[in-house]
Structures are given as C-alpha cells and as structure tokens.
Design a protein around this motif. Structure first.
Motif, short mmCIF file in Angstrom:
data_model
loop_
_atom_site.label_atom_id
_atom_site.label_comp_id
_atom_site.label_asym_id
_atom_site.label_seq_id
_atom_site.Cartn_x
_atom_site.Cartn_y
_atom_site.Cartn_z
N ARG A 139 0.85 -1.20 0.00
CA ARG A 139 0.00 0.00 0.00
C ARG A 139 0.88 1.25 0.00
O ARG A 139 1.94 1.28 0.60
CB ARG A 139 -0.92 0.01 1.22
CG ARG A 139 -1.88 -1.18 1.30
CD ARG A 139 -2.69 -1.10 2.59
NE ARG A 139 -3.48 -2.30 2.82
CZ ARG A 139 -4.77 -2.44 2.51
NH1 ARG A 139 -5.41 -1.46 1.92
NH2 ARG A 139 -5.40 -3.57 2.77
N SER A 174 4.42 4.10 2.96
CA SER A 174 3.97 2.88 2.27
C SER A 174 4.50 1.66 3.01
O SER A 174 5.43 1.77 3.82
CB SER A 174 4.46 2.86 0.83
OG SER A 174 5.88 2.83 0.80
N ASP A 209 -3.08 2.51 -6.69
CA ASP A 209 -1.66 2.59 -6.36
C ASP A 209 -0.78 2.22 -7.56
O ASP A 209 0.31 2.76 -7.72
CB ASP A 209 -1.34 1.69 -5.16
CG ASP A 209 -1.74 2.32 -3.84
OD1 ASP A 209 -2.01 3.54 -3.81
OD2 ASP A 209 -1.80 1.59 -2.83
#
Length: 474
Positions: A67, A121, A172
């Motif tokens: 992520r 992230s 993403d």
C-alpha cells in the motif's frame, strides 16, 4: 520477529522529522503486551506533541500486500499490531530533501513517526498483518492527497516481494512518477499586527520566506463563530501575534479598557483555541507591565505576575491564556523601538529643534529594538527552542529614561546637560487625563533566552539606530 525488552528510543533518519521508534514489548507464554502510544513517555523521549485525533487500522490477509506511497496533510504515528512489514517513506515536501527515500522493517517492537508531507507505504511480510495509524487530522473523502508510484524508477525501492507478484490496488499501480509530483509546500507562518513596529520588523526578518503571510488584526475576525473555517488553519504551523493594544494611559478610560481587553485578552483566547485545535505554534508578545516593578533585581520568567494598571492586567491575562496552547512562545519585552514614532525619535527631534526636555528618572529598564525582537522570535522557532515564556530586551546595564535621553542627545552631537531628570509623579502632575501606574523596575533577566539568540547591548544598538536615522530626524 518481534524483539522483546527494548527500551523506548527514537532514531532519526535521512528524512528530516521522520523518526523510527523502538517500543518496549513484554512477552510471556500467553503472548505479549506493549504501550503502543504513551504520550508522556514519548514526549520525554523526543516525540512531537502532534495531538492525534483519529486512529486507523489496516488489516492485510496475505504476504505481499503493498500500500502507498501516500503523503497526507497530517502527521502520523504508525505501528504494527501483529505481523511484520517492509516500509518505505519518501519525502514529498518542497526543499532539498525532496525525493529522499528511507526504508526499514516494522514489527510490534518498532514504529515510526511520519511528519506531514512524507509519503508512507508498506509491504506485508507475514499473513494477517495489522498496520495502525494514529493521525492528527480527519480524513476527508473530498480532498486530494499526494501519492507517488510504488514502482518509480528514480526511487527504485527494493521491495522484498516484486510488485508484479504483490497485491496492489489499481489506484496505487497508476499513481504518478516522482518527476510528475508537485512538491508539497511547507506549512505557513501567519503574522498578525503586521503594520506595527514589531510587525514591520518581522516583515524584514522573514523577507526571504515565501511561506509567510502578513495580516492586520482587523483582517481576521477572531471573534467570529466561524473562526475555525475562516482560513485553512491546517496549512499553517505558526501564528505570531504581534498585535496589541499599547496605549497605557488610554487603557484607564472606559473606552480604552474595553478595547484593551478585546485586543489583549479576547483575541488571544481565540488564537489559543485555534492553536490547540490545529496544532499551531502560538507566539505571543508580552510586556514588563505584567510586573509591579518593586523587585530590586531583573525579573525572571517565573516571577509572580503583579500588574499595576489595566494595560498590565490585560497583558498578564493574555499571557495566562496563551500558555494554554500546547505549543507556545511568550516573549516578554520592554521599551520597544522600531519604525515610526518612538521615544528615541522624539528625543532626537527635541534636540534638533532646540527644546530641552524633562524626562523621568525613576523608571529603569533596557531598550528593545524591534529588529532584534523579530530576530529572537524567528530564532526560537527555527532552533526549536523548548516551548514556554522567555524574556527578551537589549542587553547591558539598565538605565533610566533620563539616562537614555541623555545618551540620545550626546550621540546626536548635543549636550546631554540639556536633559533634566524628574520623578514620575512630577512628570505627570499636569496630565489632563488618567495616568497609569508604571513599574519602576522594568529590567528583565535574559539568561533563559541567551542560548538561542543574540542579545545585543541596548546602548550599542542605540548608537547604530541613531546613526541610521539621524539624517531623517527633525
């Protein structure tokens, strides 16, 4: 694997403000326990008091869930509740460290503090990993947040699990490359009272800073019920309140008393509320008038407040209110000299016009040049001095107003004998209106602030000031 028996400790990184945190984790045959967020201990260990308001948890089923890299307009403290991740952070803030990459593994015994504007992230290294965020603003579904592509070639993040094999969201996967990112601008500084002596000096001190805004007190309706939405306060980091009601004698009148309380107290209360609500640093300017002037030594920051008149009472009340902001600097000062009409210019004008003045000789203190006070304010902020109250005036030996007037005459090439000393009582004997009581001792102790800024001798600065303005005097 989670490490046990660590001590709470912060480790800086190559990204300014980004710190990795070792967390004590206590385990036995039943499992483990940790204090994931402990404000008192963490502040003592160097954590900014960032005022979290929301706690989020990201649960990830599979190894390789990836992520980010997202940079929101808030600060966050990120930790792992269970599992283990590889984490990467990229500085997306405008400045020399834009694009800097830092990576580390996080588990329940290691966390990270991520400042506003730094992209965050992670990639899971174990199944059933829970990743938690403690943030100091609320997420808005209508806002636009900065993000950079996880596969950016410039960053070249060495993901343990190649991205083509990882679980990513389509969003993403399609985030822009670093070369297409607009750097996030620094949070701004707002200066109120920008047209006064100190405000004009602050304009010069901050002339090299594009992220500083100047406003007069009338430009912002601090008493408005909508004050929280009048400006995007999260876009600011500091508010410097250089606005004040300073008409000492007029404050003793009914109209002046009302205005003094509105400006020096009510407005300060509104700023303190904003500072608490939005994590702002509040810089407030105070006065020697919060003391009665009866001590035989210079006043320290922790001496008891004991104002003599309305003006001093409003400044003392403003100090107490400003101190309720978590992040605050209160600067007490005296006898300010800057642009515009002031005591030094008045004495110069009298000297040039052949007028021999009578000047008070039983009040003692030091001059404060507005340019020096403005520099001290910026130094405290830029050097991250501990929050609290500081005295600031010129240095050197305290003098009476008469003594300073004599120095002005002498430095301007006139006989200092033309100045006659009188008592405060005699000076105001013929006054037509109310006269406020003045502290006889206005000298402030400067030891606390000296490690953070220069404190020039006030007589040296007086000489420089007169040399600069004498051609304009008269």
């Amino acid at each position: 694997m989670t490490e046990f028996a660590k001590e709470l400790r912060a480790t800086p990184t190559a990204i300014p403000g980004l710190t990795l945190w070792d967390l004590p984790v206590h385990g036995d045959n039943r499992g483990w326990f940790k204090e994931n967020w402990q404000r008192e201990k963490m502040l003592a260990a160097g954590m900014p008091d960032f005022g979290p308001v929301q706690n989020n948890v990201s649960f990830n089923n599979e190894v390789g869930t990836t992520r980010g890299i997202h940079a929101e307009p808030w600060d966050k403290f990120v930790s792992v509740a269970t599992g283990r991740v590889f984490a990467a952070w990229v500085d997306l803030r405008q400045g020399p460290t834009f694009g800097t990459l830092v990576t580390s593994e996080l588990d329940p015994s290691r966390a990270v503090y991520v400042p506003r504007g730094v992209g965050n992230s992670f990639q899971t290294l174990e199944p059933n990993t829970a990743y938690t965020y403690l943030v100091n603003d609320h997420y808005s579904p209508n806002a636009t947040y900065s993000a950079v592509n996880l596969a950016d070639e410039t960053l070249a993040v060495d993901w343990p699990i190649p991205l083509q094999k990882a679980a990513l969201s389509s969003k993403d996967r399609n985030n822009p490359r670093l070369s297409h990112i607009e750097p996030i601008r620094a949070r701004k500084v707002l200066i109120l009272g920008a047209s006064g002596q100190l405000g004009l000096a602050l304009r010069k001190v901050y002339s090299d800073c594009p992220d500083v805004e100047f406003a007069n007190r009338t430009d912002i309706e601090l008493a408005s019920d909508r004050i929280n939405s009048i400006r995007p306060w999260r876009d600011y980091r500091v508010v410097i309140n250089a606005a004040a009601y300073t008409a000492v004698d007029a404050a003793e009148t009914p109209a002046g008393r009302k205005e003094a309380w509105a400006t020096n107290v009510t407005a300060v209360a509104a700023l303190a509320r904003l500072a608490r609500a939005f994590g702002l640093t509040l810089v407030h300017i105070s006065s020697d008038y919060v003391f009665d002037g009866n001590l035989p030594r210079p006043y320290r920051e922790d001496d008891a407040l004991c104002p003599l008149g309305v003006y001093g009472q409003t400044k003392a009340a403003g100090d107490e209110i400003a101190s309720t902001a978590h992040n605050h600097y209160i600067l007490r000062t005296s006898w300010v000299v800057g642009e515009g009409q002031n005591f030094v210019r008045t004495m110069l004008s009298l000297a040039e016009r052949g007028i021999d003045p009578s000047v008070v000789n039983d009040q003692h203190g030091r001059l404060t040049f507005a340019s020096d006070l403005a520099t001290a304010i910026r130094d405290l902020i830029d050097k991250c001095a501990p929050y609290g109250t500081y005295n600031f005036t010129g240095g050197g030996t305290p003098m009476s107003w008469e003594g300073i007037a004599r120095e002005v005459f002498a430095l301007a090439g006139h006989s200092p004998e033309r100045v006659t000393g009188v008592s405060t009582e005699d000076y105001f004997k013929s006054a037509s209106g109310p006269v406020a009581a003045r502290p006889r001792n206005s000298a402030l102790d400067l030891n606390k602030i000296e490690p953070f800024t220069d404190v020039p001798d006030h007589m040296d600065r007086l000489e420089q000031y007169i040399r600069a303005i004498k051609p304009q005097a008269g």
